[in-house]
Design an enzyme around this catalytic site. Sequence first.
Site, PDB file in Angstrom:
ATOM      1  N   CYS A 107      11.167   1.007  -3.824  1.00 46.51           N
ATOM      2  CA  CYS A 107      11.936   2.241  -4.032  1.00 46.51           C
ATOM      3  C   CYS A 107      11.922   2.643  -5.514  1.00 46.51           C
ATOM      4  O   CYS A 107      12.339   1.869  -6.372  1.00 46.51           O
ATOM      5  CB  CYS A 107      13.373   2.040  -3.550  1.00 46.51           C
ATOM      6  SG  CYS A 107      14.302   3.565  -3.604  1.00 46.51           S
ATOM      7  N   GLY A 234       3.011   6.558   6.154  1.00 46.50           N
ATOM      8  CA  GLY A 234       4.296   7.214   5.927  1.00 46.50           C
ATOM      9  C   GLY A 234       4.204   8.718   6.133  1.00 46.50           C
ATOM     10  O   GLY A 234       4.215   9.229   7.245  1.00 46.50           O
ATOM     11  N   ARG A 235       4.040   9.444   5.006  1.00 39.18           N
ATOM     12  CA  ARG A 235       4.165  10.901   5.045  1.00 39.18           C
ATOM     13  C   ARG A 235       3.187  11.594   5.983  1.00 39.18           C
ATOM     14  O   ARG A 235       3.467  12.679   6.492  1.00 39.18           O
ATOM     15  CB  ARG A 235       4.022  11.452   3.615  1.00 39.18           C
ATOM     16  CG  ARG A 235       5.153  11.022   2.699  1.00 39.18           C
ATOM     17  CD  ARG A 235       4.792  11.232   1.233  1.00 39.18           C
ATOM     18  NE  ARG A 235       3.639  10.424   0.854  1.00 39.18           N
ATOM     19  CZ  ARG A 235       2.911  10.601  -0.231  1.00 39.18           C
ATOM     20  NH1 ARG A 235       3.208  11.566  -1.072  1.00 39.18           N
ATOM     21  NH2 ARG A 235       1.878   9.809  -0.494  1.00 39.18           N
TER      22      ARG A 235
HETATM   23  C1  LIG Z   1      11.292  10.496   2.875  1.00 39.47           C
HETATM   24  C2  LIG Z   1      10.801   9.135   2.479  1.00 39.47           C
HETATM   25  C3  LIG Z   1      11.652   8.054   2.582  1.00 39.47           C
HETATM   26  C4  LIG Z   1      11.203   6.766   2.241  1.00 39.47           C
HETATM   27  N1  LIG Z   1      12.034   5.702   2.396  1.00 39.47           N
HETATM   28  C5  LIG Z   1      11.566   4.448   2.172  1.00 39.47           C
HETATM   29  C6  LIG Z   1      12.360   3.301   2.444  1.00 39.47           C
HETATM   30  O1  LIG Z   1      13.515   3.405   2.848  1.00 39.47           O
HETATM   31  N2  LIG Z   1      11.808   2.077   2.240  1.00 39.47           N
HETATM   32  C7  LIG Z   1      10.528   1.922   1.760  1.00 39.47           C
HETATM   33  O2  LIG Z   1      10.056   0.792   1.576  1.00 39.47           O
HETATM   34  N3  LIG Z   1       9.760   2.997   1.486  1.00 39.47           N
HETATM   35  C8  LIG Z   1      10.244   4.235   1.703  1.00 39.47           C
HETATM   36  N4  LIG Z   1       9.428   5.308   1.489  1.00 39.47           N
HETATM   37  C9  LIG Z   1       8.047   5.072   1.058  1.00 39.47           C
HETATM   38  C10 LIG Z   1       7.100   4.976   2.248  1.00 39.47           C
HETATM   39  O3  LIG Z   1       7.449   3.886   3.074  1.00 39.47           O
HETATM   40  C11 LIG Z   1       5.638   4.813   1.792  1.00 39.47           C
HETATM   41  O4  LIG Z   1       5.523   3.624   1.056  1.00 39.47           O
HETATM   42  C12 LIG Z   1       5.169   5.960   0.889  1.00 39.47           C
HETATM   43  O5  LIG Z   1       5.544   7.207   1.447  1.00 39.47           O
HETATM   44  C13 LIG Z   1       3.652   5.914   0.689  1.00 39.47           C
HETATM   45  O6  LIG Z   1       2.975   5.991   1.909  1.00 39.47           O
HETATM   46  P1  LIG Z   1       2.313   7.380   2.415  1.00 39.47           P
HETATM   47  O7  LIG Z   1       1.364   7.836   1.358  1.00 39.47           O
HETATM   48  O8  LIG Z   1       1.658   7.016   3.707  1.00 39.47           O
HETATM   49  O9  LIG Z   1       3.449   8.345   2.563  1.00 39.47           O
HETATM   50  C14 LIG Z   1       9.871   6.591   1.772  1.00 39.47           C
HETATM   51  C15 LIG Z   1       9.040   7.702   1.679  1.00 39.47           C
HETATM   52  C16 LIG Z   1       9.467   8.960   2.012  1.00 39.47           C
HETATM   53  C17 LIG Z   1       8.510  10.116   1.901  1.00 39.47           C
END
Ligand SMILES: Cc1cc2nc3c(=O)[nH]c(=O)nc-3n(C[C@H](O)[C@H](O)[C@H](O)COP(=O)(O)O)c2cc1C
Length: 385
Positions: A107, A234-235
């Site tokens: 985070c 994630g996103r």
């Molecule tokens: C809205 C939002 C909330 C997130 N909340 C968390 C979380 O609670 N715990 C965590 O480890 N990562 C959290 N992340 C990070 C995602 O798990 C992930 O690591 C990050 O978005 C990168 O992956 P991506 O490029 O596939 O989105 C969050 C990301 C977003 C966009």
Amino acid sequence: MPALRPLTLGPYQVWPPVVLAPMAGITNVGFRRLCREQGGGIYVCEMITTRALVERNPKTLRMITFGDDEKPRSLQLYGTDPEITAAAVRIVVERNLADHIDLNFGCPVPKVTRRGGGAALPWRRRLFARLVRAAVDAASPAGVPVTVKMRKGIDDDHLTYVEAGLAAQEAGVAAVALHGRTAAQRYSGTADWDAIATLKQALDVPVLGNGDIWEADDALRMVAHTGVDGVVVGRGCLGRPWLFADLEAAFNGRPERRLPSLGEVAVTMRRHAELLVDQFVAGARNPARGERDGCTDFRKHVAWYLKGFPVGGELRRSLAMIESLAQLDDLLGKLDPSEPFPVTALGQPRGRTNSPGKVSLPDGWLASRDDDTVPEGAEMDDSGG
Ligand SMILES: Cc1cc2nc3c(=O)[nH]c(=O)nc-3n(C[C@H](O)[C@H](O)[C@H](O)COP(=O)(O)O)c2cc1C
């Protein structure tokens, strides 16, 4: 291309080797069901803070809700204090609340790093090792695998991922997930898949790669580039839960990818809202309020579903203000169901893409890597933030 195998996570074999990334405010039981209906994998719950769990915070306990058919039930914990973390894990184990525990060290939010939590914590290597070991020791008698999810480090001058990965492995984790960005990058730029490859080379336990998987073929590219044992998405799935169907097809070597028309997207939006309403009604004392809360929770997803479709501003705004399913049905009926999927939206970032910035840290944090004092006030007492 490395051989594609199921992901081994402690006693679980996961196929396809795909993980829905924990996302606060998003990956609740309703959203996870919507995604699970599309394909296989592990679908991680929203982050839960260890302090809130130990204090039996009612909102936190409600957030730990899983579908009857969720296996393994995957829960992410955020903690900074080894003792509180161990106590929280013991609660999970004794009350049989989950089958897998992921620890959040990624985070980048200033309110968290300023106090030494999240992505700031692995820098304090002894505290990090102690914390991971405390969680593993509390979980292992019950056979519950623990994983860690982390970033590359605080910034390019303070990278921690290889050392932290080795320490987590030594502490007994079942896998390590790496988001290929530093905390300073937040969600800007592109994820560094070379760093993910470096970590894969360094560890014996399974490594999961995370960052910038927008399409199913990006997942295959990441596996080919890094050799990882699984991918964390994630996103890319925001407003596109069918991405999990594409991922399953891709890992099974099938070429088909979903390009839903606006009519099909509307059906998915309705399903999503309905699942959120079910979830909130189940947790509410007053069912009418549950429907409104479910609809309110759905609002944030509207823009993601409609991204790239030619839908007027007024209709978008009204959809993002719904208070009931009847209102949603009425507005969805105004969309042109034959509108084809906007292929220009494919492969594009969605969700957070904010700019980089200096990481807020407690005074003296960088100067004392071996200090393992638990940072003051870093144990947040609200979950999902
Ligand atoms: C809205 C939002 C909330 C997130 N909340 C968390 C979380 O609670 N715990 C965590 O480890 N990562 C959290 N992340 C990070 C995602 O798990 C992930 O690591 C990050 O978005 C990168 O992956 P991506 O490029 O596939 O989105 C969050 C990301 C977003 C966009």
